[in-house]
Design an enzyme around this catalytic site. Structure first.
Site, PDB file in Angstrom:
ATOM      1  N   ASP A   1      17.497  -2.309  18.382  1.00  0.00           N
ATOM      2  CA  ASP A   1      17.320  -3.545  19.649  1.00  0.00           C
ATOM      3  C   ASP A   1      17.915  -2.754  20.975  1.00  0.00           C
ATOM      4  O   ASP A   1      17.165  -2.113  21.971  1.00  0.00           O
ATOM      5  CB  ASP A   1      18.417  -4.778  19.339  1.00  0.00           C
ATOM      6  CG  ASP A   1      19.533  -5.548  20.139  1.00  0.00           C
ATOM      7  OD1 ASP A   1      18.099  -6.244  20.344  1.00  0.00           O
ATOM      8  OD2 ASP A   1      20.720  -6.065  19.848  1.00  0.00           O
TER       9      ASP A   1
ATOM     10  N   ASP B   1      20.487  -9.115   7.756  1.00  0.00           N
ATOM     11  CA  ASP B   1      21.911 -10.971   7.853  1.00  0.00           C
ATOM     12  C   ASP B   1      22.402 -10.868   8.605  1.00  0.00           C
ATOM     13  O   ASP B   1      22.146 -10.194   9.705  1.00  0.00           O
ATOM     14  CB  ASP B   1      23.055  -9.489   6.892  1.00  0.00           C
ATOM     15  CG  ASP B   1      23.455  -9.280   7.643  1.00  0.00           C
ATOM     16  OD1 ASP B   1      23.556  -8.619   8.717  1.00  0.00           O
ATOM     17  OD2 ASP B   1      25.563  -8.796   7.579  1.00  0.00           O
TER      18      ASP B   1
ATOM     19  N   GLU C   1      15.564   3.114  10.645  1.00  0.00           N
ATOM     20  CA  GLU C   1      15.897   1.542  11.151  1.00  0.00           C
ATOM     21  C   GLU C   1      15.936   0.332  10.182  1.00  0.00           C
ATOM     22  O   GLU C   1      14.445  -0.002  10.666  1.00  0.00           O
ATOM     23  CB  GLU C   1      16.447   2.111  12.497  1.00  0.00           C
ATOM     24  CG  GLU C   1      17.417   2.617  13.040  1.00  0.00           C
ATOM     25  CD  GLU C   1      19.285   1.765  13.001  1.00  0.00           C
ATOM     26  OE1 GLU C   1      18.530   1.266  12.489  1.00  0.00           O
ATOM     27  OE2 GLU C   1      19.423   2.299  14.663  1.00  0.00           O
TER      28      GLU C   1
ATOM     29  N   VAL D   1      17.034 -11.616  14.388  1.00  0.00           N
ATOM     30  CA  VAL D   1      16.359 -12.471  12.580  1.00  0.00           C
ATOM     31  C   VAL D   1      17.025 -12.046  12.363  1.00  0.00           C
ATOM     32  O   VAL D   1      18.213 -10.990  12.023  1.00  0.00           O
ATOM     33  CB  VAL D   1      15.103 -11.553  13.074  1.00  0.00           C
ATOM     34  CG1 VAL D   1      13.687 -12.033  14.091  1.00  0.00           C
ATOM     35  CG2 VAL D   1      14.737 -10.262  13.360  1.00  0.00           C
TER      36      VAL D   1
HETATM   37  P1  5GP Z   1      21.572  -1.925  18.680  1.00  0.00           P
HETATM   38  O1  5GP Z   1      22.054  -1.044  18.349  1.00  0.00           O
HETATM   39  O2  5GP Z   1      19.894  -1.210  18.359  1.00  0.00           O
HETATM   40  O3  5GP Z   1      21.615  -2.705  19.778  1.00  0.00           O
HETATM   41  O4  5GP Z   1      21.573  -2.888  17.503  1.00  0.00           O
HETATM   42  C1  5GP Z   1      21.067  -2.170  16.137  1.00  0.00           C
HETATM   43  C2  5GP Z   1      22.162  -2.766  15.162  1.00  0.00           C
HETATM   44  O5  5GP Z   1      22.617  -4.401  15.401  1.00  0.00           O
HETATM   45  C3  5GP Z   1      20.737  -3.264  14.180  1.00  0.00           C
HETATM   46  O6  5GP Z   1      20.709  -2.068  13.011  1.00  0.00           O
HETATM   47  C4  5GP Z   1      21.340  -4.694  13.375  1.00  0.00           C
HETATM   48  O7  5GP Z   1      22.198  -4.020  12.806  1.00  0.00           O
HETATM   49  C5  5GP Z   1      22.412  -5.413  14.580  1.00  0.00           C
HETATM   50  N1  5GP Z   1      21.102  -6.295  15.159  1.00  0.00           N
HETATM   51  C6  5GP Z   1      20.619  -6.377  16.356  1.00  0.00           C
HETATM   52  N2  5GP Z   1      19.469  -7.293  16.343  1.00  0.00           N
HETATM   53  C7  5GP Z   1      19.038  -7.849  15.196  1.00  0.00           C
HETATM   54  C8  5GP Z   1      18.433  -8.565  14.615  1.00  0.00           C
HETATM   55  O8  5GP Z   1      18.241  -9.441  15.383  1.00  0.00           O
HETATM   56  N3  5GP Z   1      19.225  -9.533  13.728  1.00  0.00           N
HETATM   57  C9  5GP Z   1      20.498  -8.333  12.762  1.00  0.00           C
HETATM   58  N4  5GP Z   1      20.519  -9.252  11.819  1.00  0.00           N
HETATM   59  N5  5GP Z   1      20.943  -7.611  13.484  1.00  0.00           N
HETATM   60  C10 5GP Z   1      20.580  -7.362  14.435  1.00  0.00           C
END
Ligand code: 5GP
Length: 181
Positions: A106, A162, A102, A156
């Site tokens: 987040d 992106d 990954e 970030v």
């Molecule tokens: P989660 O499902 O863990 O909340 O988020 C995962 C996805 O959210 C990552 O694969 C990414 O696409 C996006 N994401 C979460 N935080 C960030 C961040 O700080 N920057 C970017 N560019 N994408 C993020």
């Protein structure tokens, strides 16, 4: 401090490329020790993990396979928690040691979805390796076993990540400048 503008947002350099590379070196050492002789299958999660996957596997001098999947999970600058099906997984997973790659973990919603889908195929093991991990945002109980860099709860870009399509090609990691502070 180098800054860059992507669409309407301003970002500043947070982690230089040399530090990102050093963290991936260390992670590759961990994975080599754990998976030597087990022919792991690395599953990179597109689009963001293309950079991490390439940088990681070129440091891994062990027998391994690499493939990519896609999940639609994120729009804009906040995690929505919306996910769709895993697309593009053609390999047989039964009995395999699978390592999910990954770009960033987040809230963990994406990881939860991927894990649930992969476990249906009865792999020997599944672990998660992330370039970036936000421990303060994480809401799942799946252990993120292999992390290159832990970061605070900021948005970030760079090194594959992106902002609405821009910034994936930036070397190093850039952090959003909060203009409302
Ligand atoms: P989660 O499902 O863990 O909340 O988020 C995962 C996805 O959210 C990552 O694969 C990414 O696409 C996006 N994401 C979460 N935080 C960030 C961040 O700080 N920057 C970017 N560019 N994408 C993020």
């Amino acid at each position: 401090m180098p800054t860059v503008r992507l669409h309407d947002k301003e970002f500043e350099l947070f982690i230089p490329e040399s530090e990102v590379h050093a963290a991936i070196d260390k992670l590759a050492g961990e994975l080599r020790a754990k998976y030597q002789g087990k022919r792991p299958l690395f599953v990179g999660v597109l689009n963001g993990a293309f950079y991490f996957a390439a940088e990681l596997v070129k440091r891994l001098d062990i027998e391994c396979e690499i493939t990519f999947v896609k999940v639609a999970s994120y729009h804009g600058t906040r995690s929505t928690g919306r996910v769709s099906e895993l697309i593009g997984l053609n390999e047989k997973l039964e009995g395999r040691h699978v390592v999910v790659l990954e770009d960033i973990v987040d809230t963990g919603n994406t990881v939860r979805h991927i894990m649930d889908s992969l476990l249906e195929h009865h792999p020997a093991s599944v672990s998660i390796a992330a370039l970036l991990f936000k421990p303060d945002a994480y809401k799942q109980d799946i252990p993120i076993e292999h992390v290159a860099v832990r970061i605070p709860n900021d948005f970030v870009v760079g090194s594959g990540l992106d902002h609405d399509g821009l910034g994936r090609n930036l070397p190093g990691i850039y952090r959003i400048i909060n203009t409302h502070a």
